[in-house]
Design a protein around this motif. Structure first.
Motif, PDB file in Angstrom:
ATOM      1  N   MET A 294       0.837  -1.208   0.000  1.00 13.05           N
ATOM      2  CA  MET A 294       0.000   0.000   0.000  1.00 13.05           C
ATOM      3  C   MET A 294       0.871   1.257   0.000  1.00 13.05           C
ATOM      4  O   MET A 294       0.592   2.223  -0.711  1.00 13.05           O
ATOM      5  N   LYS A 295       1.924   1.225   0.819  1.00 15.57           N
ATOM      6  CA  LYS A 295       2.805   2.383   0.908  1.00 15.57           C
ATOM      7  C   LYS A 295       3.499   2.642  -0.427  1.00 15.57           C
ATOM      8  O   LYS A 295       3.649   3.781  -0.855  1.00 15.57           O
TER       9      LYS A 295
ATOM     10  N   ASN B 266       2.316   1.816  -3.396  1.00 18.59           N
ATOM     11  CA  ASN B 266       1.298   2.350  -4.303  1.00 18.59           C
ATOM     12  C   ASN B 266       0.994   3.812  -3.991  1.00 18.59           C
ATOM     13  O   ASN B 266       0.718   4.612  -4.894  1.00 18.59           O
TER      14      ASN B 266
ATOM     15  N   LEU C  54      -6.236   5.662  -2.489  1.00 18.30           N
ATOM     16  CA  LEU C  54      -6.280   5.076  -1.159  1.00 18.30           C
ATOM     17  C   LEU C  54      -7.009   5.993  -0.186  1.00 18.30           C
ATOM     18  O   LEU C  54      -7.819   5.533   0.629  1.00 18.30           O
TER      19      LEU C  54
ATOM     20  N   ILE D 296      -8.985  -6.027  -2.719  1.00 21.23           N
ATOM     21  CA  ILE D 296      -7.860  -5.289  -2.122  1.00 21.23           C
ATOM     22  C   ILE D 296      -6.543  -5.973  -2.444  1.00 21.23           C
ATOM     23  O   ILE D 296      -5.573  -5.338  -2.880  1.00 21.23           O
TER      24      ILE D 296
ATOM     25  N   VAL E 111      -3.249  -4.491  -4.533  1.00 18.49           N
ATOM     26  CA  VAL E 111      -1.926  -4.197  -3.971  1.00 18.49           C
ATOM     27  C   VAL E 111      -0.854  -5.177  -4.441  1.00 18.49           C
ATOM     28  O   VAL E 111       0.315  -4.806  -4.566  1.00 18.49           O
TER      29      VAL E 111
ATOM     30  N   LEU F 246      -7.421  -2.540   6.263  1.00 16.05           N
ATOM     31  CA  LEU F 246      -7.741  -1.262   5.618  1.00 16.05           C
ATOM     32  C   LEU F 246      -8.669  -0.440   6.509  1.00 16.05           C
ATOM     33  O   LEU F 246      -8.558   0.788   6.570  1.00 16.05           O
TER      34      LEU F 246
END
Length: 213
Positions: A46-47, A49, A59, A94, A98, A133
């Motif tokens: 996630m970081k 992205n 996000l 999700i 990711v 999330l």
């Protein structure tokens, strides 16, 4: 700021581990092991992205709407009658976002590392992803984060704020793209199992640090 490992050892984390364990039929110890390995990978992806403007905005939008943290308010109800298909499908979406086409590698590597079959690993990740999330969404609201820079700071903080944790975060980020080609989760299986030729100490070192092995 509490980090991911603090989350897993909190009452919410214990409820998550117990609920996922019951859902999949795996032991709590094995479930906790998979979650301890998987959550930093999901957060790290996630970081990565969120390092792009579009990624961060996407996000932020998800965290302010669907994943606002409300899922954490009734975990007992979520697991009480079996996890609803809508949660599983949300988790699948999700993970697909990711991890991309590296998702089977992620699941197989975690399966080999934990000794749990890949189908159960997949189920664990699909349940955990929306909850993770939601946790991120709640943290975003509580800390009044409204910018991509703030979101990146939050993600980094949740992965650890001290020197050792920062080193782990750096290893995770380099692992996410081991040969610099922009491919998330590149060479995952080899590195998780310390059997790859490239940066074999990367994630293996991270996981060893997380488990104290």
């Amino acid at each position: 700021m509490s980090g991911l490992m603090d989350l897993l050892t909190s009452p919410t984390g214990r409820q998550l581990i117990n609920g996922v364990s019951n859902q999949t039929g795996q032991s709590e110890n094995k479930t906790a092991e998979v979650l301890s390995m998987a959550m930093p990978l999901i957060m790290g992806a996630m970081k990565k992205n969120a390092n792009t403007t579009n990624g961060a905005q996407g996000l932020m939008s998800a965290l302010s709407s669907k994943h606002d943290g409300s899922i954490l308010d009734n975990l007992g109800g979520l697991f009480g009658g079996g996890v609803d298909d809508s949660v599983i499908n949300d988790g699948a979406g999700i993970l697909g976002h990711v991890f991309g086409n590296k998702q089977p590698q992620v699941e197989n590597a975690l399966s080999n590392k934990s000794g749990i079959d890949s189908g159960s690993v997949s189920q664990i990740l699909k349940i955990a992803a929306p909850i993770l999330l939601g946790y991120l969404g709640r943290q975003t609201r509580q800390q009044k984060i409204s910018s991509p820079e703030g979101l990146n700071g939050l993600l980094g903080g949740l992965m650890g704020g001290n020197t050792a944790a920062n080193k782990q975060q750096s290893l995770i980020e380099s692992f996410l793209d081991s040969d610099g080609d922009g491919s998330i989760m590149d060479d995952l299986a080899g590195m998780v199992l310390n059997g790859g030729n490239k940066k074999s100490s990367g994630l293996g070192g991270v996981l060893g640090g997380l488990f104290g092995k």
